[in-house]
Design an enzyme around this catalytic site. Structure first.
Site, PDB file in Angstrom:
ATOM      1  NE  ARG A   1      52.054  65.034  54.807  1.00 50.58           N
ATOM      2  CZ  ARG A   1      51.198  65.721  55.566  1.00 50.58           C
ATOM      3  NH1 ARG A   1      50.108  66.288  55.040  1.00 50.58           N
ATOM      4  NH2 ARG A   1      51.403  65.864  56.843  1.00 50.58           N
ATOM      5  N   GLY A   2      50.418  62.082  56.309  1.00 51.77           N
ATOM      6  CA  GLY A   2      49.767  62.438  57.568  1.00 51.77           C
ATOM      7  C   GLY A   2      49.178  61.158  58.148  1.00 51.77           C
ATOM      8  CB  ALA A   3      49.499  59.667  61.526  1.00 52.14           C
TER       9      ALA A   3
ATOM     10  NE  ARG B   1      55.541  57.714  55.142  1.00 52.83           N
ATOM     11  CZ  ARG B   1      55.404  59.010  55.454  1.00 52.83           C
ATOM     12  NH1 ARG B   1      54.243  59.634  55.222  1.00 52.83           N
ATOM     13  NH2 ARG B   1      56.399  59.674  55.989  1.00 52.83           N
TER      14      ARG B   1
ATOM     15  CD  GLN C   1      56.226  67.104  55.337  1.00 58.36           C
ATOM     16  OE1 GLN C   1      57.199  67.848  55.419  1.00 58.36           O
ATOM     17  NE2 GLN C   1      56.345  65.786  55.418  1.00 58.36           N
TER      18      GLN C   1
ATOM     19  CG  ASP D   1      53.595  60.570  62.252  1.00 59.60           C
ATOM     20  OD1 ASP D   1      53.975  61.727  62.526  1.00 59.60           O
ATOM     21  OD2 ASP D   1      53.065  60.258  61.169  1.00 59.60           O
TER      22      ASP D   1
ATOM     23  CG  ASN E   1      54.696  65.070  64.898  1.00 57.66           C
ATOM     24  OD1 ASN E   1      53.883  64.550  64.130  1.00 57.66           O
ATOM     25  ND2 ASN E   1      54.874  66.373  64.931  1.00 57.66           N
ATOM     26  CE  LYS E   2      57.339  64.728  58.654  1.00 54.52           C
ATOM     27  NZ  LYS E   2      57.922  63.588  57.892  1.00 54.52           N
TER      28      LYS E   2
END
Ligand code: MRU
Length: 350
Positions: free
Chosen positions: A65-67, A99, A200, A241, A251-252
């Site tokens: 995970r993570g862009a 995603r 996270q 993201d 973003n998150k």
């Protein structure tokens, strides 16, 4: 836009390597090895993906995970499919659907698609995936220096989610700035929000920072306003993201409220992301699709139901911070201060 502040070179007082030891996405010549981020920090378990469908599942289910990292993993999925003689059109669309929010996924797949259209076969696609991975690491190093140059001496910083080596090819975006800032002796205090519901910050960022010897304190997400009011933090530093053409940034979930609180308390707000996160085809944040995940991620903690049976939950996992709340967008091409359409167009226009 990139300006005079770059004259202010960041001098590293500690070697960078001591703050950069993790590589979570590893091509093995015929398959992709991923550090399973669902199991950290309890166990360091590696997954071997032997076809593109397994890569898609690893992205969808957050093993990777993570862009930037999901873009890199997807590129390797395409290269692996080519080596195996699998149909590339269906591979591209399967990976693309893994995603919706992080544009790095679509960006990397479009880059692979262009190489396929130009006649590249397996070796060429392996080369392209490797280039995507290598360029990301270089971008992170560069952003680290740019971002750290914005920090004053003895800064306190707060970060959100995980934007480090685990989320990228290595070093990280926002966490790369923190690594560089610590190495340069500019950062006195690091705080990380736990990042409910998937944790996270608590599970991944704290693990990375501990492992690389960077002292940090975990806070509950709900402690952020109280922390900023205390004066301990001068910068909130986050990743992204997708950054729209006007600077609005997805973003998150929780990033937007941090930006509001930061502005209220006079704390600066920095977004750090490679140009692969910039989506000039998306005009504003309103157009960004926000991923909704399984409500069970909220209703359970560490595999155990913590909410009364029958209760429901709404689980958007990203939000959009309006450009007007952002003091600086740091990319490998330079820094945009007080971002807006004109500055974005000047740096990223086609
Ligand atoms: O759902 P995740 O863990 O993939 O979300 C990650 C984030 O929101 C990160 O902040 C973002 O991708 C930047 S990572 C360098």
């Amino acid at each position: 836009m990139s300006g005079s502040r770059f004259g202010d070179n960041v001098e590293m007082t500690r070697p960078l390597e001591t703050h950069d030891s993790i590589r979570a996405v590893q091509w093995q010549g015929d398959h992709l090895r991923l550090l399973d981020q669902r199991r950290l920090p309890d166990e360091e378990v590696w997954i071997d993906c032997t076809d593109a469908a397994q890569v898609m599942l690893a992205i969808r289910d957050l093993a990777v995970r993570g862009a930037p990292a999901i873009g890199i993993a997807a590129a390797w999925g395409v290269a692996m499919a080519a080596k195996q003689g699998a149909p590339l059109d269906t591979t591209l669309s399967m990976l693309r659907a893994a995603r919706p929010t992080a544009v790095n996924l679509m960006w990397a797949l479009d880059r692979m698609k262009k190489r396929i259209a130009a006649g590249a076969v397996a070796d060429g696609l392996v080369h392209e995936a490797q280039a995507i991975q290598d360029e990301d690491l270089l971008a992170n190093r560069r952003m680290g220096e740019f971002g750290a140059s914005l920090l004053g001496a003895h800064s306190g910083v707060l970060t959100h989610c995980n934007t480090g080596s685990l989320a990228t090819s290595g070093y990280g975006t926002a966490l790369g700035v923190i690594r560089a800032g610590v190495a340069a002796g500019r950062i006195a205090r690091v705080y990380a929000g736990e990042t409910r519901p998937w944790q996270q910050g608590a599970r991944l960022t704290m693990w990375e920072l501990m492992r690389d010897g960077i002292p940090a304190q975990l806070i509950a997400d709900s402690a952020a306003a109280h922390l900023m009011k205390s004066g301990a933090v001068q910068w909130v530093i986050v990743g992204a993201d997708r950054i729209a053409a006007n600077g609005d940034t997805a973003n998150k979930i929780g990033t937007y409220q941090l930006a509001i609180v930061a502005r209220y308390h006079g704390v600066k707000f920095m977004v750090v992301a490679p140009s692969s996160t910039v989506d000039m085809a998306t005009g504003t944040g309103e157009e960004i699709e926000i991923e909704l995940r399984d409500p069970n991620e909220l209703l359970h903690t560490a595999g155990k139901r913590t909410v009364v049976e029958g209760a429901q939950a709404w689980n958007p996992v990203f939000d959009v911070t309006p450009a007007e709340l952002i003091d600086a967008i740091v990319t490998e091409r330079g820094v945009i201060e007080r971002p807006g359409s004109i500055a974005m167009q000047a740096m990223f226009g086609w």
